[in-house]
Every structure is written in structure tokens, then in C-alpha cells.
Design a protein around this motif. Structure first.
Motif, PDB file in Angstrom:
ATOM      1  N   SER A 143       0.897  -1.179  -0.164  1.00 27.45           N
ATOM      2  CA  SER A 143       0.048  -0.130  -0.045  1.00 27.45           C
ATOM      3  C   SER A 143       0.962   1.284   0.058  1.00 27.45           C
ATOM      4  CB  SER A 143      -0.926   0.118   1.311  1.00 27.45           C
ATOM      5  OG  SER A 143      -0.222   0.109   2.477  1.00 27.45           O
ATOM      6  N   ALA A 144       0.401   2.357   0.069  1.00 27.92           N
ATOM      7  CA  ALA A 144       1.206   3.739  -0.103  1.00 27.92           C
ATOM      8  C   ALA A 144       2.029   3.918   1.212  1.00 27.92           C
ATOM      9  CB  ALA A 144       0.177   4.840   0.022  1.00 27.92           C
ATOM     10  N   ALA A 145       1.735   3.299   2.210  1.00 27.46           N
ATOM     11  CA  ALA A 145       2.628   3.187   3.494  1.00 27.46           C
ATOM     12  C   ALA A 145       3.722   2.208   3.599  1.00 27.46           C
ATOM     13  CB  ALA A 145       1.738   3.409   4.662  1.00 27.46           C
ATOM     14  N   SER A 146       3.649   1.224   2.663  1.00 27.35           N
ATOM     15  CA  SER A 146       4.616   0.225   2.822  1.00 27.35           C
ATOM     16  C   SER A 146       6.057   0.465   2.780  1.00 27.35           C
ATOM     17  CB  SER A 146       4.338  -0.860   1.556  1.00 27.35           C
ATOM     18  OG  SER A 146       3.005  -1.337   1.545  1.00 27.35           O
ATOM     19  N   THR A 147       6.679  -0.261   3.506  1.00 30.50           N
ATOM     20  CA  THR A 147       8.168   0.058   3.515  1.00 30.50           C
ATOM     21  C   THR A 147       8.712  -1.231   2.447  1.00 30.50           C
ATOM     22  OG1 THR A 147       8.471  -1.678   5.000  1.00 30.50           O
ATOM     23  CG2 THR A 147       8.305   0.267   5.949  1.00 30.50           C
ATOM     24  N   ALA A 148      10.182  -0.936   2.219  1.00 33.18           N
ATOM     25  CA  ALA A 148      10.944  -1.871   1.233  1.00 33.18           C
ATOM     26  C   ALA A 148      10.684  -3.240   1.777  1.00 33.18           C
ATOM     27  CB  ALA A 148      12.154  -1.395   0.848  1.00 33.18           C
ATOM     28  N   ALA A 149      11.017  -3.560   2.979  1.00 33.74           N
ATOM     29  CA  ALA A 149      10.887  -4.757   3.507  1.00 33.74           C
ATOM     30  C   ALA A 149       9.581  -5.681   3.587  1.00 33.74           C
ATOM     31  CB  ALA A 149      11.409  -4.933   5.188  1.00 33.74           C
ATOM     32  N   SER A 150       8.392  -4.721   3.660  1.00 31.73           N
ATOM     33  CA  SER A 150       7.263  -5.369   3.676  1.00 31.73           C
ATOM     34  C   SER A 150       6.595  -5.496   2.058  1.00 31.73           C
ATOM     35  CB  SER A 150       6.095  -4.279   4.340  1.00 31.73           C
ATOM     36  OG  SER A 150       6.159  -3.104   3.498  1.00 31.73           O
ATOM     37  N   LEU A 151       7.073  -4.735   1.387  1.00 33.01           N
ATOM     38  CA  LEU A 151       7.004  -5.277  -0.062  1.00 33.01           C
ATOM     39  C   LEU A 151       7.825  -6.366  -0.315  1.00 33.01           C
ATOM     40  CD1 LEU A 151       7.200  -1.503  -1.961  1.00 33.01           C
ATOM     41  CD2 LEU A 151       5.312  -2.882  -1.728  1.00 33.01           C
ATOM     42  N   THR A 152       9.016  -6.497   0.051  1.00 33.37           N
ATOM     43  CA  THR A 152       9.704  -7.905  -0.129  1.00 33.37           C
ATOM     44  C   THR A 152       8.844  -8.836   0.101  1.00 33.37           C
ATOM     45  OG1 THR A 152      11.838  -6.693  -0.257  1.00 33.37           O
ATOM     46  CG2 THR A 152      11.773  -9.075   0.156  1.00 33.37           C
ATOM     47  N   ALA A 153       8.394  -8.850   1.392  1.00 34.03           N
ATOM     48  CA  ALA A 153       7.806 -10.062   2.220  1.00 34.03           C
ATOM     49  C   ALA A 153       6.382 -10.369   1.364  1.00 34.03           C
ATOM     50  CB  ALA A 153       7.259  -9.690   3.676  1.00 34.03           C
ATOM     51  N   ALA A 154       5.638  -9.123   0.786  1.00 37.77           N
ATOM     52  CA  ALA A 154       4.439  -9.387  -0.169  1.00 37.77           C
ATOM     53  C   ALA A 154       4.789  -9.973  -1.128  1.00 37.77           C
ATOM     54  CB  ALA A 154       3.735  -8.132  -0.143  1.00 37.77           C
ATOM     55  N   LEU A 155       5.882  -9.661  -1.842  1.00 39.22           N
ATOM     56  CA  LEU A 155       6.215 -10.151  -3.257  1.00 39.22           C
ATOM     57  C   LEU A 155       6.515 -11.854  -3.095  1.00 39.22           C
ATOM     58  CD1 LEU A 155       7.380  -9.876  -6.119  1.00 39.22           C
ATOM     59  CD2 LEU A 155       9.598  -9.406  -5.348  1.00 39.22           C
ATOM     60  N   ASP A 156       7.409 -12.123  -2.043  1.00 40.05           N
ATOM     61  CA  ASP A 156       7.541 -13.501  -1.882  1.00 40.05           C
ATOM     62  C   ASP A 156       6.447 -14.441  -1.426  1.00 40.05           C
ATOM     63  OD1 ASP A 156      10.383 -12.968  -2.162  1.00 40.05           O
ATOM     64  OD2 ASP A 156      10.848 -12.846   0.104  1.00 40.05           O
ATOM     65  N   GLN A 157       5.451 -13.693  -0.877  1.00 37.49           N
ATOM     66  CA  GLN A 157       4.462 -14.431  -0.234  1.00 37.49           C
ATOM     67  C   GLN A 157       3.459 -14.698  -1.425  1.00 37.49           C
ATOM     68  OE1 GLN A 157       1.890 -12.616   2.237  1.00 37.49           O
ATOM     69  NE2 GLN A 157       0.447 -14.242   2.700  1.00 37.49           N
ATOM     70  N   CYS A 158       3.321 -13.697  -2.408  1.00 40.10           N
ATOM     71  CA  CYS A 158       2.417 -13.725  -3.688  1.00 40.10           C
ATOM     72  C   CYS A 158       3.211 -14.792  -4.550  1.00 40.10           C
ATOM     73  CB  CYS A 158       2.387 -12.373  -4.321  1.00 40.10           C
ATOM     74  SG  CYS A 158       1.196 -11.300  -3.746  1.00 40.10           S
ATOM     75  N   LEU A 159       4.336 -14.715  -4.879  1.00 32.94           N
ATOM     76  CA  LEU A 159       5.244 -15.967  -5.669  1.00 32.94           C
ATOM     77  C   LEU A 159       5.088 -17.263  -5.167  1.00 32.94           C
ATOM     78  CD1 LEU A 159       8.417 -13.824  -6.345  1.00 32.94           C
ATOM     79  CD2 LEU A 159       6.525 -14.172  -8.066  1.00 32.94           C
ATOM     80  N   ALA A 160       5.010 -17.276  -4.040  1.00 30.65           N
ATOM     81  CA  ALA A 160       4.860 -18.762  -3.345  1.00 30.65           C
ATOM     82  C   ALA A 160       3.673 -19.180  -3.671  1.00 30.65           C
ATOM     83  CB  ALA A 160       5.117 -18.693  -1.808  1.00 30.65           C
ATOM     84  N   ALA A 161       2.832 -18.247  -3.430  1.00 34.81           N
ATOM     85  CA  ALA A 161       1.156 -18.739  -3.721  1.00 34.81           C
ATOM     86  C   ALA A 161       1.074 -19.075  -5.185  1.00 34.81           C
ATOM     87  CB  ALA A 161       0.273 -17.816  -3.154  1.00 34.81           C
ATOM     88  N   ALA A 162       1.494 -18.174  -6.220  1.00 37.60           N
ATOM     89  CA  ALA A 162       1.382 -18.360  -7.503  1.00 37.60           C
ATOM     90  C   ALA A 162       1.940 -19.789  -7.997  1.00 37.60           C
ATOM     91  CB  ALA A 162       2.078 -17.248  -8.373  1.00 37.60           C
ATOM     92  N   PHE A 163       3.237 -19.923  -7.517  1.00 33.63           N
ATOM     93  CA  PHE A 163       3.876 -21.172  -8.039  1.00 33.63           C
ATOM     94  C   PHE A 163       3.565 -22.657  -7.559  1.00 33.63           C
ATOM     95  CE2 PHE A 163       6.957 -17.943  -9.629  1.00 33.63           C
ATOM     96  CZ  PHE A 163       7.124 -18.200 -10.863  1.00 33.63           C
ATOM     97  N   SER A 164       2.550 -22.424  -6.428  1.00 34.05           N
ATOM     98  CA  SER A 164       2.023 -23.659  -5.884  1.00 34.05           C
ATOM     99  C   SER A 164       0.867 -23.996  -6.486  1.00 34.05           C
ATOM    100  CB  SER A 164       1.737 -23.302  -4.283  1.00 34.05           C
ATOM    101  OG  SER A 164       0.561 -22.258  -4.018  1.00 34.05           O
TER     102      SER A 164
END
Length: 233
Positions: free
Chosen positions: A197-218
Motif C-alpha cells: 500500500s502507499a505506506a509500505s516499506t521496502a521490507a514489507s513489499l519484499t515480504a508481500a512479493l515472496d508470499q505472492c510468488l510462493a502462492a502463485a507457483f503452488s
């Protein structure tokens, strides 16, 4: 995760959007951290296009919104911007800004300047210096600062092509059903997922990316219809 390499993201932002300005530092850090695997496609939005392209005095809540952005993200707004809001005469015209960005992106590709650097320079021109993003001199100055050919930038800005590209960006984001900014989308075979979201940090964006990719490839993949060239190619 080999399949996660060369990840495609779309960043939907508007040069006149204070929340996009506030999101900038986190996005820059995130993009730098993942430059080896992320391809970022920046698309301009028409937040103040058409009938909404009006003097900033028509948007009296903008100053309060900027204060909220500072509280949540820590970014600061410049004295030039404060003066522009006080004067109230600058027209917020997202189409003009999107056309300027299209020109800068095209020239940046020739010398290897990241698009995100051009987008940040345009945001600085408005949110720090209070310069109208419909002023062709803004793009000449940005070109000089980025090591681009200012004369080519000026000539291109006066041509129809970047204005057509601006409208194409607006259409592309509508097709993705993006209506709020900033929006960061991850594209996989299963569709597009919003990250952060607009208030996300780089770290939270990384966590969200990894989570979405894990879900997508499963999940089992399916074949998506091709995207028209010139939209989200």
C-alpha cells in the motif's frame, strides 16, 4: 526459486499524487534490492485528466493530504510546492505530466537511465520545487540532470507521440481495474496481484512479493490470452 526470476511488476502512479510521492523512497529501495529479478513497468495514471485538470485551488484538501503523507511515510514537501499551493493557480494536468514522462523514458532507454529515476525527478519538480508539470522547461532541466539530450526531449514533448502514449497508459490501467494510486501489481500466469500500500516499506513489499510468488507457483498454471502490443507488452 528459478521460476521467480525476471518477475514482472506494473507500477501505477500519478506525478501529481502526493501518496505516490510518499511511496517513492520505499519503491526505490525495493526495486534496487530486487534489480536482479524484477522488471518494473511504470504506467502513468490520469488522476487529474480531462475535466479534473484544474487549478490546485480547486482541491483545497491537498495540503491536508500532504501532511498525512508526511506523517505516514516521512517524506517532506518543499517550500516551492507550499508556495504553489498557496498561489493556487498551477493547473494539475496529469496528461501533460504523463506525456513528459513518456519522453523522458524514451530518451532514458537510449543511455540506460532507469525509468524510476525519471519519475522521481518529475515528482521532485512538483512536490519540492512547485513547478508546473505542463511546463516544457521542466523536462529540459530534468533531461540535463539525468544526462539526457535536452534538445531531443523538448522536440519530442512538442510532438503528438508522447501524448498518445499518455492516453495509452491511462487505458492500460483502466483495463487492469486500477483506480487508486500508488498501485504495485505483480503479474503471474494467474493474473495480477496487488502488492502493499502507499505506506509500505521496502521490507514489507519484499515480504508481500515472496508470499505472492510462493502462492502463485503452488497453483496450477493456465494460459492467459495475449496482451495487445502497446498496452502491457
Amino acid at each position: 526459486m528459478a521460476a521467480a526470476e525476471n518477475v514482472r511488476l506494473t507500477y501505477a502512479f500519478d506525478a501529481y499524487c502526493p501518496w505516490c510521492y510518499g511511496f517513492g523512497p520505499a519503491l526505490r529501495s525495493f526495486a534496487q534490492d530486487h534489480a536482479h529479478r524484477v522488471r518494473l513497468d511504470i504506467r502513468s495514471a490520469g488522476l487529474y485528466a480531462g475535466g479534473r485538470a484544474r487549478p490546485v485551488s480547486a482541491y483545497p484538501r491537498m495540503a491536508d493530504e500532504c501532511e498525512r503523507v508526511t506523517q505516514l511515510t516521512g517524506v517532506g514537501f518543499g517550500a516551492g510546492f507550499a508556495q504553489a499551493l498557496s498561489d493556487g493557480t498551477t493547473v494539475a494536468d496529469s496528461t501533460a505530466a504523463a506525456a513528459g514522462l513518456a519522453v523522458l523514458y524514451s530518451q532514458a532507454d537510449e543511455v540506460g537511465v532507469p525509468h524510476l529515476a525519471a519519475a522521481e525527478a518529475v515528482q521532485q519538480a512538483w512536490f519540492v520545487n512547485g513547478r508546473s508539470l505542463a511546463d516544457p522547461e521542466v523536462y529540459r532541466d530534468i533531461a540535463d540532470g539525468l544526462g539526457l539530450d535536452a534538445s531531443k526531449v523538448s522536440a519530442a514533448y512538442a510532438s503528438p507521440a508522447p501524448w498518445a502514449q499518455a492516453r495509452a497508459d491511462f487505458r492500460a490501467l483502466r483495463r487492469l481495474h486500477v483506480t487508486t494510486y500508488p498501485t504495485l501489481l505483480l503479474h503471474t500466469a494467474h493474473g495480477a496481484d496487488r502488492l502493499g500500500s502507499a505506506a509500505s516499506t521496502a521490507a514489507s513489499l519484499t515480504a508481500a512479493l515472496d508470499q505472492c510468488l510462493a502462492a502463485a507457483f503452488s497453483r496450477p498454471s493456465f494460459t492467459q490470452p495475449p496482451v495487445s502490443r502497446g498496452e502491457l507488452s
